[in-house]
Scaffold this motif. Structure first.
Motif, PDB file in Angstrom:
ATOM      1  N   ALA A 164      -4.557  -2.595   6.433  1.00  0.00           N
ATOM      2  CA  ALA A 164      -3.635  -3.160   5.437  1.00  0.00           C
ATOM      3  C   ALA A 164      -2.691  -4.157   6.106  1.00  0.00           C
ATOM      4  N   PHE A 217      -4.812   6.187   9.878  1.00  0.00           N
ATOM      5  CA  PHE A 217      -4.232   5.133  10.713  1.00  0.00           C
ATOM      6  C   PHE A 217      -5.079   3.868  10.705  1.00  0.00           C
ATOM      7  N   MET A 237       0.844  -1.194   0.000  1.00  0.00           N
ATOM      8  CA  MET A 237       0.000   0.000   0.000  1.00  0.00           C
ATOM      9  C   MET A 237       0.878   1.242   0.000  1.00  0.00           C
ATOM     10  N   ARG A 248      -8.594   4.846  -0.147  1.00  0.00           N
ATOM     11  CA  ARG A 248      -9.353   4.139   0.889  1.00  0.00           C
ATOM     12  C   ARG A 248     -10.065   5.072   1.849  1.00  0.00           C
ATOM     13  N   ILE A 249      -9.538   6.295   2.051  1.00  0.00           N
ATOM     14  CA  ILE A 249     -10.091   7.104   3.139  1.00  0.00           C
ATOM     15  C   ILE A 249     -11.042   8.219   2.715  1.00  0.00           C
ATOM     16  N   PHE A 265      -2.550   2.816  17.393  1.00  0.00           N
ATOM     17  CA  PHE A 265      -1.653   2.421  16.312  1.00  0.00           C
ATOM     18  C   PHE A 265      -0.271   2.073  16.851  1.00  0.00           C
ATOM     19  N   LEU A 325      -3.100  -2.651  17.712  1.00  0.00           N
ATOM     20  CA  LEU A 325      -2.648  -2.986  16.357  1.00  0.00           C
ATOM     21  C   LEU A 325      -2.176  -4.440  16.287  1.00  0.00           C
ATOM     22  N   ARG A 340     -14.775   7.324   3.133  1.00  0.00           N
ATOM     23  CA  ARG A 340     -15.049   7.019   4.531  1.00  0.00           C
ATOM     24  C   ARG A 340     -15.156   8.303   5.363  1.00  0.00           C
ATOM     25  N   ILE A 361      -3.799   4.882   0.186  1.00  0.00           N
ATOM     26  CA  ILE A 361      -4.419   5.358   1.424  1.00  0.00           C
ATOM     27  C   ILE A 361      -5.489   6.387   1.075  1.00  0.00           C
ATOM     28  N   SER A 373      -6.685   2.810   8.102  1.00  0.00           N
ATOM     29  CA  SER A 373      -6.407   2.112   6.846  1.00  0.00           C
ATOM     30  C   SER A 373      -5.034   1.444   6.885  1.00  0.00           C
ATOM     31  N   LEU A 374      -4.088   2.072   7.585  1.00  0.00           N
ATOM     32  CA  LEU A 374      -2.775   1.430   7.751  1.00  0.00           C
ATOM     33  C   LEU A 374      -2.934   0.122   8.535  1.00  0.00           C
TER      34      LEU A 374
END
Lengths: 118, 121
Positions: free
Chosen positions: B36, B30, A1, A9-10, A47, A85, A13, A6, B32-33
């Protein structure tokens, strides 16, 4: 990715335009870089944390010539993934196995498997 | 800096983006990170670094409290490797502050020296 993925994808959303999404993605990484460059910690809840560590000078060897050299002190970056995460990455891959703390994060429920944590 | 402060900084830089939207976008980045990585994908952000997921095989471990043998399941672990630009930017200042021997006079060649030093490490 990549950054472009990114953005793809965002933007929907977040109900934003592609332009705004792309600007924010660029900014996010630029801002994080600037703070880390200043030696600051960057903590992204859910994260992980980026931390700058100072390394002292140490002796090393040139593996090719065997010659001894001094490796200068430096600052290095390390990333520590959050438990959230780590759990997300292992979700579905592994059923809960008794005893190992890493498995205990199904729904954030504090599963107390360790008798020591009284 | 926390995620909250990061969001504030984004809003300061781009006042044209509504606050709610900026919040949603930063959080989505974050998310989406993480998604993935959960799919086992590799993420590569140029100038920043890359995230990869490594596998760890199942193994026998010891409970450090009781000494009892427990089986640790196979798992996947995320790793981050800083990109060249970020690595150099993070290392730049201390080279000037803490290594007087390396730069006796203000010879400004941080990029070149950083690259050489890295090869030795």
């Amino acid at each position: 990715m990549t950054k472009a993925d990114i953005v793809e994808r965002i933007y929907e959303r977040a109900k934003a335009s592609k332009k705004d999404a792309s600007d924010v993605v660029d900014l996010v990484f630029e801002l994080i870089k600037a703070r880390l460059e200043a030696g600051e910690k960057v903590k992204l809840s859910g994260f992980g944390n980026f931390v700058v560590n100072a390394k002292r000078p140490r002796k090393g060897r040139n593996p090719q010539t065997g010659e001894e050299i001094i490796i200068s002190g430096r600052r290095v970056l390390s990333f520590k993934a959050s438990q959230v995460l780590k759990n997300a990455i292992n979700d579905g891959l592994r059923p809960v196995d008794g005893g190992n703390g890493a498995a205990a994060g199904q729904a954030g429920a504090p599963v107390d498997q360790h008798p020591a944590s009284r | 800096m926390t995620k909250r402060e990061l969001i504030e900084a984004v809003i300061n830089e781009r006042s044209s983006i509504p606050r709610r939207e900026a919040e949603a976008l930063v959080n989505s980045v974050f998310a989406s990170l993480a998604e993935a990585l959960a799919r086992g994908e590799r993420i590569e952000i140029r100038g920043f670094g890359s995230f990869i997921v490594k596998r760890r095989n199942a193994r026998e471990g010891l409970n450090p409290k009781t000494g009892e043998v427990v089986s640790v399941m196979a798992k996947r672990v995320p790793f981050f490797k800083a990109g060249k630009e970020l690595k150099q930017r993070v290392d730049r200042q201390p080279a000037e502050m803490t290594a007087p021997a390396a730069a006796p006079t203000g010879v400004a060649v941080p990029q070149a020296t950083a690259a050489v030093v890295q090869n030795e490490g």
